[in-house]
Design a protein around this motif. Structure first.
Motif, PDB file in Angstrom:
ATOM      1  N   ARG A   1      -1.716   0.358   1.040  1.00 45.31           N
ATOM      2  CA  ARG A   1      -1.948  -0.063  -0.402  1.00 45.31           C
ATOM      3  C   ARG A   1      -2.987   0.288  -1.185  1.00 45.31           C
ATOM      4  O   ARG A   1      -3.036   0.456  -2.365  1.00 45.31           O
ATOM      5  CB  ARG A   1      -1.899  -1.743  -0.382  1.00 45.31           C
ATOM      6  CG  ARG A   1      -0.463  -2.293   0.171  1.00 45.31           C
ATOM      7  CD  ARG A   1      -0.731  -4.091   0.103  1.00 45.31           C
ATOM      8  NE  ARG A   1       0.531  -4.440   0.780  1.00 45.31           N
ATOM      9  CZ  ARG A   1       0.591  -5.342   1.859  1.00 45.31           C
ATOM     10  NH1 ARG A   1      -0.689  -5.867   2.062  1.00 45.31           N
ATOM     11  NH2 ARG A   1       1.577  -5.896   2.144  1.00 45.31           N
ATOM     12  N   SER A   2      -4.076   0.786  -0.586  1.00 46.50           N
ATOM     13  CA  SER A   2      -5.213   1.131  -1.047  1.00 46.50           C
ATOM     14  C   SER A   2      -5.074   2.495  -1.674  1.00 46.50           C
ATOM     15  O   SER A   2      -5.680   2.878  -2.663  1.00 46.50           O
ATOM     16  CB  SER A   2      -6.369   1.355  -0.014  1.00 46.50           C
ATOM     17  OG  SER A   2      -6.320   2.227   0.978  1.00 46.50           O
TER      18      SER A   2
ATOM     19  N   ASN B   1       5.061  -0.873  -2.070  1.00 46.38           N
ATOM     20  CA  ASN B   1       3.893  -1.334  -1.718  1.00 46.38           C
ATOM     21  C   ASN B   1       3.703  -2.471  -0.689  1.00 46.38           C
ATOM     22  O   ASN B   1       2.634  -2.817  -0.171  1.00 46.38           O
ATOM     23  CB  ASN B   1       2.626  -1.207  -2.550  1.00 46.38           C
ATOM     24  CG  ASN B   1       2.412  -2.425  -3.478  1.00 46.38           C
ATOM     25  OD1 ASN B   1       3.672  -3.189  -3.540  1.00 46.38           O
ATOM     26  ND2 ASN B   1       1.565  -2.617  -4.211  1.00 46.38           N
ATOM     27  N   GLY B   2       4.963  -2.605  -0.077  1.00 47.83           N
ATOM     28  CA  GLY B   2       4.943  -3.512   0.739  1.00 47.83           C
ATOM     29  C   GLY B   2       4.645  -5.019   0.699  1.00 47.83           C
ATOM     30  O   GLY B   2       4.342  -5.854   1.357  1.00 47.83           O
TER      31      GLY B   2
ATOM     32  N   PRO C   1      -2.383  -2.452   4.546  1.00 47.37           N
ATOM     33  CA  PRO C   1      -3.682  -2.508   3.487  1.00 47.37           C
ATOM     34  C   PRO C   1      -4.120  -1.102   3.219  1.00 47.37           C
ATOM     35  O   PRO C   1      -4.328  -0.932   2.303  1.00 47.37           O
ATOM     36  CB  PRO C   1      -4.618  -3.232   4.529  1.00 47.37           C
ATOM     37  CG  PRO C   1      -3.890  -4.395   5.132  1.00 47.37           C
ATOM     38  CD  PRO C   1      -2.887  -3.431   5.556  1.00 47.37           C
ATOM     39  N   GLN C   2      -3.954  -0.075   4.414  1.00 43.06           N
ATOM     40  CA  GLN C   2      -4.444   1.037   4.055  1.00 43.06           C
ATOM     41  C   GLN C   2      -3.576   1.648   2.999  1.00 43.06           C
ATOM     42  O   GLN C   2      -4.075   2.716   2.128  1.00 43.06           O
ATOM     43  CB  GLN C   2      -4.656   1.949   5.216  1.00 43.06           C
ATOM     44  CG  GLN C   2      -5.277   3.195   5.243  1.00 43.06           C
ATOM     45  CD  GLN C   2      -5.224   3.627   6.458  1.00 43.06           C
ATOM     46  OE1 GLN C   2      -4.417   4.090   7.291  1.00 43.06           O
ATOM     47  NE2 GLN C   2      -6.213   3.835   7.487  1.00 43.06           N
TER      48      GLN C   2
ATOM     49  N   MET D   1      -1.664  -0.852  -8.223  1.00 43.49           N
ATOM     50  CA  MET D   1      -0.433  -1.613  -8.795  1.00 43.49           C
ATOM     51  C   MET D   1      -0.986  -2.470 -10.171  1.00 43.49           C
ATOM     52  O   MET D   1      -2.139  -3.040 -10.157  1.00 43.49           O
ATOM     53  CB  MET D   1       0.109  -2.664  -7.859  1.00 43.49           C
ATOM     54  CG  MET D   1       1.101  -3.491  -8.440  1.00 43.49           C
ATOM     55  SD  MET D   1       2.180  -4.053  -7.218  1.00 43.49           S
ATOM     56  CE  MET D   1       3.541  -4.522  -8.060  1.00 43.49           C
TER      57      MET D   1
ATOM     58  N   ALA E   1      -2.837  -5.747  -2.934  1.00 45.73           N
ATOM     59  CA  ALA E   1      -2.522  -4.407  -3.884  1.00 45.73           C
ATOM     60  C   ALA E   1      -3.500  -3.451  -3.627  1.00 45.73           C
ATOM     61  O   ALA E   1      -3.311  -2.288  -3.751  1.00 45.73           O
ATOM     62  CB  ALA E   1      -1.970  -4.578  -5.275  1.00 45.73           C
ATOM     63  N   ILE E   2      -4.679  -4.098  -3.867  1.00 45.73           N
ATOM     64  CA  ILE E   2      -5.967  -3.141  -3.874  1.00 45.73           C
ATOM     65  C   ILE E   2      -5.992  -2.561  -2.317  1.00 45.73           C
ATOM     66  O   ILE E   2      -6.832  -1.542  -1.899  1.00 45.73           O
ATOM     67  CB  ILE E   2      -7.292  -3.743  -4.069  1.00 45.73           C
ATOM     68  CG1 ILE E   2      -7.201  -4.648  -5.459  1.00 45.73           C
ATOM     69  CG2 ILE E   2      -8.300  -2.821  -4.356  1.00 45.73           C
ATOM     70  CD1 ILE E   2      -8.122  -5.064  -5.684  1.00 45.73           C
ATOM     71  N   GLY E   3      -5.414  -3.152  -1.352  1.00 43.76           N
ATOM     72  CA  GLY E   3      -5.706  -2.732  -0.049  1.00 43.76           C
ATOM     73  C   GLY E   3      -6.722  -3.647   0.987  1.00 43.76           C
ATOM     74  O   GLY E   3      -6.986  -3.159   1.921  1.00 43.76           O
ATOM     75  N   LEU E   4      -6.770  -4.840   0.382  1.00 47.77           N
ATOM     76  CA  LEU E   4      -7.615  -5.819   1.190  1.00 47.77           C
ATOM     77  C   LEU E   4      -6.820  -6.360   2.436  1.00 47.77           C
ATOM     78  O   LEU E   4      -5.599  -6.488   2.138  1.00 47.77           O
ATOM     79  CB  LEU E   4      -8.173  -7.014   0.102  1.00 47.77           C
ATOM     80  CG  LEU E   4      -9.147  -6.523  -0.813  1.00 47.77           C
ATOM     81  CD1 LEU E   4      -9.361  -7.758  -1.709  1.00 47.77           C
ATOM     82  CD2 LEU E   4     -10.455  -6.160  -0.266  1.00 47.77           C
TER      83      LEU E   4
END
Lengths: 242, 219, 240
Positions: A76-77, A48-49, A73-74, A81, C139-142
Motif C-alpha cells: 500500500r505504501s 490495494n487490499g 502495508p508495504q 489512494m 492506504a498510506i502503508g501504515l
C-alpha cells in the motif's frame, strides 16, 4: 502494472463483484464509471487490499494482492489512494498529514520529509496552509492536500475513489486540474468518477460497471463514440445531459 | 484449604440464601420505582423555566453524583433513626439512601430523554391547546420514556449490583446471607463463587434482554 | 432531635489525622487503580475493534465478566478466594509476603473492574471515528499497530475525555469499597470517627466535602485538558 483477473466478492450473501477482469498498464489512465451500487468503489478498494475478495487475483507491479504472504502495508505504501471524503487526519496539521507516511513508513528523516511536503504543497498550490488543521480548510483544499499526501509516498500508481463527489461544484475544478496534471506527467491512474469531462480529457480507457460486473471496457474514443452495451449507453446519456 | 469444593454447603442453605435474594430483589425494585419517580421530578426541575427549581435540580444531582454510595448509606443509616427519634430497621434507612441516590442518576437519563423529544412535538401539543402539564403528560413523557426504557433498565441492572453494598450496614441481602454462611462454615470459596456466579448470570441475562428489547423497538 | 453538635471534633487529634490519612489513601488507591484501568482498558478496547476474531472474543469476554459481577463481590473474590485457589506457593506469597495486601488487592480489583469500563469507552471512541480514517491510514502503508497509534487512538482519546473523566471520578468514589477489606480510606475513617465520638454529622460532612472537592478539582482539570487538546472541527462524546 495493475492486473485484475476474474475477481468476485461477496458481502455475506450479497454478490458485490461478479467476475471482474481488467488491467491498467504503466502510464495509463483508466476511468471507472457506473451507477451507485455498481461496485466500482469496492473494486478499487480491492486493488490495494483495503477490501478482501474471495475469488480471482489482483496483482500490482507483479505482486499479488490476495496472497496470504504479501506484505500489504508495504504494498500500500507504493500505491497512492485518494478518498471521496478526503480523510485527512484531523488531529495533526496539513504538513504533518503529508509527513506522517514518509517518516513512519518510508523512514525518511524529519527534515527530508518536511522539505518534500512543502514541495508537494506548492505543487497543489497550498504551501501557505501548511500549519493549519484540516478542518480549517475548504473541501477542495482538503482534497488537494490528500493528493499531496498520497504523492508524498512516491507511488507507482494512484487510485481515486470519487475524488470530487463530496465537493461543492465551484471546487471540483481545482481538484480535477491537479489530477489532469498528474495524468499528463505519466502517472498510472485508476479513477472512479462521474466527471466525464475529465475522462474525455485525459483517460486512455473507460470502464463501465453495473451491478457488480464490468459491462464495458473500451478506449476513450470507442466508449464515447459508440458504447456496445445498452446500459452503458443509457448511463452515458443520463450523465452527459447535465 | 480443607477438602474439595463442597457443593453441599450451597445446597443446604438455599432457603436461607433465597431469603437474602428476596431482600435484594425487593430493595432493587423499590429503589428503581422511587428512583424513577424522583428522577422524573428532578428532571422536570432541571428543565423548568424557574431558575430556582433548575438550580435545585442541578445541585441535587451534582451533590449525589459526587459521593460514593457507601457514604450515602452511612449517612442515612445514621440520620434516619436520629431524625425519627427512634431506632429504625436498616432496610428503611437503606431504601431511603438508595432511592435518593439513584434519583440523581435517573434524573440525568430522563432529562436526556425528554430533551431528545424535539421542540416540534411540544409546539404541536401547544397548538392543539394542551397546557404544559398536559403536553408533558400525554405527549412528551410517553415518547421520552419509550426511548429511555433500555437505558432505564440498564441503570436498574446497575442498581441491582449496587445493592450488594448494604453489606456495610449488615442488611441481610443475598451477599450478606452468603457471607454469613461462608464465615460460619468456613466455606468462603464456595459461597463467594456462588454469589459471583448468580449475579453474573442474572446480570448477563438482564443485559442481553435489554439489548434484544433495543433491537426490537429500535426507534 | 437530640444531638450534641461538636464541629471541633474534626480538628481534634487523632480524628484530624484520621481524616487526612483517609483522604490520602483514597487518592492513592484511586490513582494507582486508574493507571491499571487506563492501560489495560485501552488494550482491551482496541482488541474489541480489530477484525481478528480471537482478540474480539477475549475482549468481549473480559468486559462481560467484569461488568456483570458487583464490584464488592469482585473485591471479596480477589481478597478471600484468590489466595486459596492458586497454587500453594503463590497462595502463601499472597497471604504473607505481599506488601500492603489490602491496598494492593483493592488497587488490582478496582483497576481491572474499571478497565472494562475504559475498554468500552475506548471502543466507542474508535467506532465513532468511522471506517474512512482507518482506510486512509492503511492506504498510506501504515501497519495495523501504526494505524491505531497515529490515526485512531489520538483522535479517540480526545473524543472520550468527558466519559473518561466520569470514570476517573467513579474510581475515586469506588475506592470506598476498599474499606470492606480493611483499607482505611476516607469513608472508613469518618465512619470510625462516628463510631468513636457519635459525631456522625460532623464526620460524614467532612467526608462529603472532601469528595466534592475531588470532583470539583477533577472537573476543572478536565476542562483544561479539553481546551488544550481540542482539535478544530472535532466531535466529543458525552460524559456519562
Amino acid at each position: 502494472m495493475i492486473q485484475i483477473e476474474h475477481v468476485s466478492k461477496w458481502y455475506g450473501d450479497f454478490h458485490v463483484l461478479k467476475d471482474c477482469s481488467t488491467s491498467v498498464a504503466k502510464g495509463e489512465v483508466v476511468v471507472v464509471c457506473g451507477p451507485s451500487g455498481s461496485g466500482k468503489s469496492t473494486l478499487i478498494k480491492c486493488v490495494n487490499g483495503l477490501e478482501p475478495f474471495q475469488e480471482g487475483t489482483i496483482s500490482v507491479n507483479e505482486t499479488s494482492v490476495g496472497d496470504a504472504g504479501t506484505n500489504l502495508p508495504q504494498l500500500r505504501s507504493r500505491i497512492g489512494m485518494v478518498f471521496q471524503n478526503f480523510e485527512l487526519f484531523p488531529h495533526i496539521t496539513v504538513a504533518d498529514n503529508i509527513k506522517l507516511g514518509q517518516v513512519k513508513v518510508l523512514n525518511r528523516g524529519d527534515d527530508e520529509a518536511t522539505d518534500r511536503s512543502m514541495v508537494l504543497l506548492k505543487r497543489v498550490g497550498l504551501e501557505d496552509q501548511a500549519d493549519k488543521h484540516p478542518a480549517q480548510l475548504s473541501g477542495g483544499q482538503q482534497q488537494r492536500v490528500a493528493i499531496a499526501r498520497a504523492l508524498a509516498m512516491d507511488p507507482i500508481a494512484m487510485l481515486f475513489d470519487e475524488p470530487t463527489s463530496a465537493l461543492d461544484p465551484e471546487m471540483i475544478n481545482e481538484v480535477l486540474d491537479v489530477m489532469v496534471e498528474l495524468a499528463q506527467e505519466g502517472m498510472t491512474m485508476m479513477v472512479v468518477t462521474h466527471e466525464m469531462g475529465f475522462a474525455r480529457k485525459v483517460a486512455d480507457r473507460v470502464i463501465f460497471m453495473d451491478e457488480g460486473r464490468i459491462e464495458e471496457d473500451a478506449t476513450k474514443e470507442d466508449f464515447f463514440g459508440t458504447p456496445r452495451g445498452e446500459r452503458a449507453q443509457l448511463f452515458l446519456s443520463k450523465i452527459l445531459q447535465h | 484449604m480443607s477438602g474439595g469444593f463442597d457443593w453441599n454447603v450451597i445446597f443446604k442453605h438455599i432457603p436461607f440464601l433465597w431469603e437474602g435474594m428476596q431482600v435484594t430483589f425487593l430493595l432493587t425494585f423499590l429503589a428503581i420505582l422511587g428512583g424513577i419517580l424522583g428522577g422524573t421530578l428532578l428532571a422536570l426541575c432541571r428543565l423548568s423555566k424557574f431558575s430556582s427549581l433548575a438550580w435545585f435540580g442541578g445541585s441535587y444531582v451534582n451533590f449525589f453524583r459526587s459521593m460514593p454510595l457507601i457514604l450515602v448509606i452511612f449517612w442515612f443509616y445514621f440520620l434516619v433513626p436520629m431524625l425519627l427519634g427512634r431506632p429504625v430497621g436498616s432496610f428503611y434507612s437503606v431504601l431511603i439512601a438508595f432511592t435518593l441516590f439513584e434519583a440523581a442518576y435517573y434524573c440525568e437519563i430522563i432529562r436526556a430523554g425528554i430533551s431528545s423529544i424535539g421542540q416540534g412535538q411540544v409546539q404541536a401539543a401547544k397548538a392543539i391547546g394542551l397546557t404544559y402539564q398536559q403536553s408533558m403528560r400525554y405527549i412528551v413523557l410517553p415518547q421520552a420514556f419509550r426511548n429511555m426504557v433500555p437505558i432505564l433498565l440498564t441503570q436498574g441492572i446497575i442498581l441491582f449490583q449496587d445493592t450488594s453494598l448494604v453489606y456495610v450496614v449488615g442488611l441481610k441481602d443475598f451477599l450478606v446471607t452468603a457471607d454469613i454462611v461462608a464465615n460460619r462454615d468456613n466455606r468462603l470459596i464456595e459461597m463467594y463463587s456462588t454469589v459471583a456466579f448468580v449475579y453474573f448470570v442474572l446480570c448477563l441475562l438482564g443485559s442481553l434482554g435489554v439489548r434484544r428489547l433495543q433491537r426490537k423497538y429500535a426507534l | 432531635m437530640n444531638y450534641n453538635w461538636n464541629w471541633g471534633v474534626l480538628t481534634q487529634e487523632p480524628y484530624y489525622d484520621w481524616i487526612l490519612s483517609g483522604f490520602g489513601w483514597t487518592l492513592a488507591t484511586g490513582s494507582a487503580a486508574w493507571l491499571i484501568a487506563i492501560s489495560l482498558g485501552s488494550v482491551i478496547g482496541v482488541m474489541r475493534t480489530t477484525d481478528i476474531p480471537i482478540l474480539r472474543t477475549i475482549g468481549t469476554v473480559y468486559v462481560e465478566i467484569f461488568r456483570n459481577i458487583p464490584l464488592l463481590v469482585q473485591m471479596f473474590l480477589w481478597y478471600f478466594v484468590l489466595p486459596e485457589i492458586v497454587p500453594r506457593d503463590s497462595g502463601m506469597w499472597l497471604k504473607r509476603e505481599l506488601p500492603m495486601p489490602e491496598y494492593s488487592t483493592a488497587v488490582v480489583c478496582l483497576g481491572m473492574y474499571h478497565a472494562s469500563r475504559v475498554a468500552e469507552q475506548v471502543r466507542a471512541g474508535i467506532e465513532s471515528i468511522g471506517q474512512g480514517q482507518r482506510y486512509a491510514a492503511m492506504a498510506i502503508g501504515l501497519t495495523p499497530v501504526q494505524v491505531y497509534r497515529y490515526a485512531l487512538l489520538p483522535v479517540a482519546y480526545r473524543i472520550i475525555v468527558p466519559p473518561l473523566t466520569s470514570d476517573f471520578l467513579g474510581i475515586m468514589k469506588n475506592s470506598s469499597l476498599a474499606l470492606t477489606i480493611g483499607v482505611l480510606e476516607l469513608t472508613a475513617q469518618t465512619r470510625q470517627i462516628e463510631e468513636y465520638t457519635f459525631q456522625g454529622f460532623e464526620a460524614f460532612t467532612a467526608a462529603t466535602i472532601l469528595y466534592i472537592l475531588i470532583t470539583a478539582v477533577v472537573m476543572a482539570a478536565m476542562r483544561v485538558v479539553e481546551k488544550r487538546t481540542v482539535v478544530p472541527g472535532m466531535i466529543s462524546l458525552e460524559a456519562k
